[in-house]
Design an enzyme around this catalytic site. Structure first.
Site, mmCIF file in Angstrom:
data_model
loop_
_atom_site.group_PDB
_atom_site.id
_atom_site.type_symbol
_atom_site.label_atom_id
_atom_site.label_comp_id
_atom_site.label_asym_id
_atom_site.label_seq_id
_atom_site.Cartn_x
_atom_site.Cartn_y
_atom_site.Cartn_z
ATOM 1 N N HIS A 1 0.830 -1.205 0.000
ATOM 2 C CA HIS A 1 0.000 0.000 0.000
ATOM 3 C C HIS A 1 0.867 1.260 0.000
ATOM 4 C CE1 HIS A 1 -3.229 -2.850 1.203
ATOM 5 N NE2 HIS A 1 -3.924 -2.072 0.399
ATOM 6 N N ASN A 2 1.754 1.361 -0.971
ATOM 7 C CA ASN A 2 2.663 2.499 -1.092
ATOM 8 C C ASN A 2 2.178 3.426 -2.204
ATOM 9 O OD1 ASN A 2 3.360 1.123 -3.485
ATOM 10 N ND2 ASN A 2 4.840 -0.128 -2.339
ATOM 11 N N HIS B 1 0.805 1.941 -5.453
ATOM 12 C CA HIS B 1 -0.588 1.481 -5.442
ATOM 13 C C HIS B 1 -1.530 2.682 -5.531
ATOM 14 C CE1 HIS B 1 -4.339 -0.437 -4.393
ATOM 15 N NE2 HIS B 1 -4.445 0.336 -3.309
ATOM 16 N N HIS C 1 -6.647 7.668 -2.086
ATOM 17 C CA HIS C 1 -7.503 6.706 -1.386
ATOM 18 C C HIS C 1 -6.821 5.835 -0.317
ATOM 19 C CE1 HIS C 1 -5.806 3.407 -3.606
ATOM 20 N NE2 HIS C 1 -6.539 2.579 -2.871
ATOM 21 N N ASP C 2 -5.507 5.641 -0.377
ATOM 22 C CA ASP C 2 -4.856 4.788 0.636
ATOM 23 C C ASP C 2 -3.730 5.526 1.340
ATOM 24 O OD1 ASP C 2 -6.124 2.374 0.980
ATOM 25 O OD2 ASP C 2 -5.148 1.405 -0.738
HETATM 26 ZN ZN LIG Z 1 -6.182 0.614 -2.180
#
Ligand SMILES: [Zn+2]
Length: 894
Positions: A563-564, A567, A603-604
């Site tokens: 999740h970097n 992504h 989003h992340d």
């Molecule tokens: Zn995501």
């Protein structure tokens, strides 16, 4: 100084009584008393029976008190009393029988036996395994316990109640008896009995009086003992319940815990069998995913009862306290309407009208409510007889819950007294909730502060030297970007080809691959998308802000395994591709498209490499701040915090209405990436796709959709899912590598669960089960991903390349799975063969007969020949396993 003799002193004291009193009170009284109490022996000679002087009697009394003020040991104190009593009554022996209930049957058991003036406690104390037990219908002792009256039996042979079984047992002859019950209020506690009057034919009236008099001591001793026994039981029971309460705690949020604590603490004062608290949903506005079904016309708008402040009456949780039989506490999340605690309609009625009525008393079966169920609620056979229901109101006059009490202990209906008590209780509860309110608010601020500091510490904001990596104004103009005109900056970005060429960089392609790009390149690609969306000029996005914003986003992502920033970028890129190449842009305005791509990039942000469940289990402050979609709400907050910063705010030149819309869309889009919500929107999305097929003219459909706010939001939410999962729909070379980094991050969480939480991770997160990856991928494709890309391809055929690649990846994973399965089968077969061979050898040693059995079993088949494709798969599988080992090693080094 004159000599003070006795006479002078006496004279002085006589003429100054006040001084004398003061003097003695201060100097002598405490001393005399303490001397009396500290003396360890009684100054009464009991070697021979004699009439007690009043001094001797007071000695005995003191002795008894001393015994009691020291550590009260019931047996020792009772023994001491009985020893004195046997002396005073001139009884040959005295015994103490404790009353108890066993399996519902009352009985009396010897505790002190054969106490006389010369006995020792050790001789008289009856061990539990050698006690003599009397049923209540047996012997004089049983008779005393039944009648609860003192008896004086001058001749036991003439008493019908006498039973000689103890005499036979102990080879003793009982002639006469004096026995009395010891009561605690109306409750039977014990029976004391004296047998065989020495120097007399039987016990006398005076003996009865003496016994009666000293019984007060016995009473006190036993009562204190009984209380401490009850206290012990209560503590033990408390501990047991506390244990179960701690299990209950796990199911409750902070606010609910306050309720629970308060209600649990007062349970002893509640004169009822059972009570429950229904907690009311406090939200005034619904979440978008709950609103959609109503807006889509799938669920009729709510027209049920509402609280006085306009909330729908929704009991989202019921806590059920069972006090009858085996105490228990149950938590029922999302109770159905026909749950027994709600089915009467009474809690709902109270929630609706509570403020006006404040309390209503309902006796079983009173209309207009549906009658209570008359059958037992569970296998304990418990039925509801009467009910008292009250609202719990906080200081803001909002009804936060309804407390309902069932079955007054004595079977009578609840009365005014109960009402008053329960009312003050519910008021107290309301207050406690108010306190939690403030507490919670403070807590929330505290959490926010922590998280914010966390963010600042992470140095997210793009620094002055960093921006030069893209906007090289120093090199070009010899000044900082904020000193440049927009034209000058535009010159660098566009004319100087700092930004990539869209076609060449394939930024609108579904098969875009980030592997060849540096993270800085991805920032540039991101900026380029805003240009291609044509929103930079249209919405007057300052170039410097745009560059700083994208750069800061890349820094806001942590350098974790999956999740970097890569992504985060990929999700924004897929959103861009779906809009442009997938032609979904036709439904959305430029402003909306900008919000959607921005949501994709954000989003992340600040993901920690662990999922929502882990945040909850590890007690992360984020979990306290957000009740659901914990991380998603954090990513959203984080993104919005960046956008609030003037230097990063790409939305700074939007008007208020535009600004509200982009923020609203980002709220939905980012929360929608919580896969837990995916299943809520599936059916609605499918209906929209179905509906699109009913239009023959694509332009008509587009015109219709453009005005359908809810439908557009649902499609957007599903697009976010398609973007978030897009690695699964990439070419196999990409998918096989990305899947591995996803798995590696899961395994890292699994390691944390094992070490930090001391829990066994689920197979997906267990690196010891890494060979199951192909199987897990197949399952993930079948149960989650297929639907998304199938429906999008059906909706817009331009998106079909994604579905094709997904199906291909399904084949590839399945092939790997089969190889793995074959390998496992092979190993199993080899193991089985080995075992059988071992068994055969063992058996062969015993005789020849078994050799026949071995020959009957064919040897394991030789491994099947693999085709070239399978060979390639083997190599890949090997690489994957090697890679997983590699990540493992890396992690170990860190
Ligand atoms: Zn995501």
């Amino acid at each position: 100084m004159t000599q003070v003799d006795k006479n002078v002193a006496e004279q002085f004291l006589d003429s100054n009584p006040a001084f004398a009193k003061e003097y003695y009170d201060a100097k002598f009284r405490p001393k005399i008393i303490s001397d009396l109490l500290s003396s360890k022996t009684t100054a009464v000679n009991t070697s021979a029976f004699h009439a007690l002087s009043s001094v001797e009697e007071s000695e005995i009394v003191f002795d008894l008190i001393r015994e009691m003020q020291d550590n009260l040991q019931m047996e020792r104190a009772m023994f001491n009393l009985m020893r004195h009593l046997s002396f005073m009554l001139r009884a040959d022996a005295m015994s103490l029988f404790m009353y108890r209930q066993r399996n519902g049957t009352a009985e009396l058991a010897t505790r002190l036996f054969n106490v006389n003036k010369d006995a020792t406690l050790e001789d008289c104390l009856v061990a539990p395994d050698s006690e003599i037990v009397y049923p209540l219908d047996m012997g004089i002792v049983g008779h005393v316990a039944t009648t609860k009256k003192m008896v004086n039996v001058p001749d036991v042979t003439k008493d019908s109640h006498f039973s000689d079984f103890v005499d036979t047992l102990t080879e003793y002859t009982t002639k006469n008896v004096l026995a009395t019950p010891i009561m605690n209020g109306k409750d039977m506690v014990a029976v004391v009995m004296a047998v065989n009057k020495i120097d007399g034919p039987h016990f006398t009236k005076e003996d009865e009086e003496s016994l009666q008099k000293y019984l007060n001591f016995a009473n006190l001793i036993l009562r204190v003992f009984h209380l401490s026994y009850l206290h012990n039981c209560e503590t033990r029971r408390g501990q047991v319940l506390l244990w179960s309460a701690s299990k209950v705690f796990e199911e409750l949020t902070d606010i609910e815990r306050q309720f629970h604590k308060a209600l649990y603490t007062v349970r002893a004062f509640l004169n009822c069998d059972r009570y429950s608290v229904g907690l009311l949903d406090m939200t005034k506005t619904k979440e978008f995913f709950d609103l959609w079904p109503v807006l889509m016309g799938e669920v009729p708008p709510y027209d049920g009862p509402k609280t006085p402040d306009g909330r729908e009456v929704i009991f989202y949780k019921v806590i059920d306290y069972i006090l009858h039989g085996k105490e228990d506490i149950k938590v029922i999340p999302s109770p159905p309407e026909d749950h027994w605690a709600l089915v009467s309609g009474l809690p709902t009625y109270v929630a609706e009208n509570g403020l006006a009525l404040f309390s209503i008393r309902l006796v079983f079966n009173v209309p207009p409510y549906r009658p209570h169920q008359t059958e037992p609620l569970d296998n304990s056979g418990w039925t509801i007889k009467n009910v008292l229901s009250l609202p719990i109101v906080n200081k803001k006059e909002e009804i936060v819950g309804v407390a309902t009490f069932y079955n007054r202990k004595d079977g009578k209906p609840f009365d005014d007294m109960d009402e008053a008590l329960m009312e003050s209780l519910t008021q107290f509860l309301g207050w406690s909730v108010l306190n939690t309110d403030t507490y919670d608010k403070m807590n929330k601020l505290e959490n926010r502060k922590d998280i914010f500091q966390d963010m600042v510490m992470y140095h997210v904001k793009c620094r002055k030297d960093e921006i030069q990596n893209i906007l090289n104004t120093r090199e070009r103009y010899g000044k900082e970007p904020d000193e440049c005109e927009e034209d000058e900056l535009e010159e660098i970005l566009v004319q100087q080809e700092v930004l990539p060429q869209s076609k060449k960089a394939e930024i609108a392609e579904f098969h875009f691959c980030d592997f060849e790009h540096s993270e800085l390149d991805l920032v540039k690609c991101g900026i380029k998308m805003y240009y291609d969306l044509k929103v930079v000029d249209k919405f007057h996005i300052p170039r410097e802000s745009l560059v700083r914003f994208m750069y800061s986003l890349s820094k806001g992502y942590r350098r974790i395994t999956y999740h970097n920033w890569r992504h985060g970028f990929n999700v924004g890129q897929t959103m861009f591709s779906l809009l442009m190449t997938g032609d979904l842009r036709r439904y959305y305005t430029d402003l909306e498209a900008m919000a959607m791509v921005t949501a994709g990039f954000c989003h992340d942000i600040d993901h920690r490499g662990t999922n929502n469940l882990y945040q909850m289990k590890s007690g992360n402050p984020l979990a306290k701040l957000h009740g659901s979609s914990i991380l998603e709400r954090h990513h959203l907050d984080f993104g919005k915090t960046l956008l609030r910063d003037e230097a990063l705010n790409i939305y700074q030149n939007l008007n208020r209405r535009q600004h509200e819309l982009v923020i609203h869309l980002m709220d939905i889009a980012i929360i929608a990436t919580d896969l837990a919500l995916y299943f809520k929107k599936r059916a609605m999305f499918q209906k929209i796709v179905d509906q699109s097929k009913t239009y023959t003219d694509w332009n008509d459909w587009t015109k219709y959709m453009m005005l359908e706010t809810t439908r557009k939001e649902i499609v957007m939410a599903m697009m976010m899912t398609a973007c978030d999962l897009s690695a699964i729909a990439k070419p196999w070379e990409i998918q096989s590598k990305v899947a591995l980094s996803v798995a590696a991050e899961f395994w890292e969480q699994g390691d944390l669960e094992r070490t930090v939480l001391e829990q066994q991770p689920i197979p997906m997160m267990d690196r010891n089960k890494s060979e199951e990856l192909p199987k897990l991928q197949c399952g993930f494709i079948d149960f989650v991903c297929s639907f998304v890309y199938k429906e999008f391809s059906r909706f817009h055929p331009e998106i079909t390349p994604m579905l094709d690649r997904l199906l291909n990846n399904r084949k590839e994973w399945n092939a790997l799975k089969e190889i793995h399965d074959a390998k496992v089968a092979e190993l199993d077969a080899a193991k089985k063969a080995k075992e059988e061979a071992a068994a055969a050898t063992a058996a062969a040693k015993q005789g020849n007969g078994v050799c026949f059995f071995v020959q009957m079993n064919p040897p394991p088949p030789p491994p099947k020949k693999k085709c070239s494709l399978a060979k390639r798969k083997m190599t890949e599988a090997h690489t994957i396993l090697q890679l997983s080992v590699h990540t493992h090693c890396l992690r170990e080094k860190v």
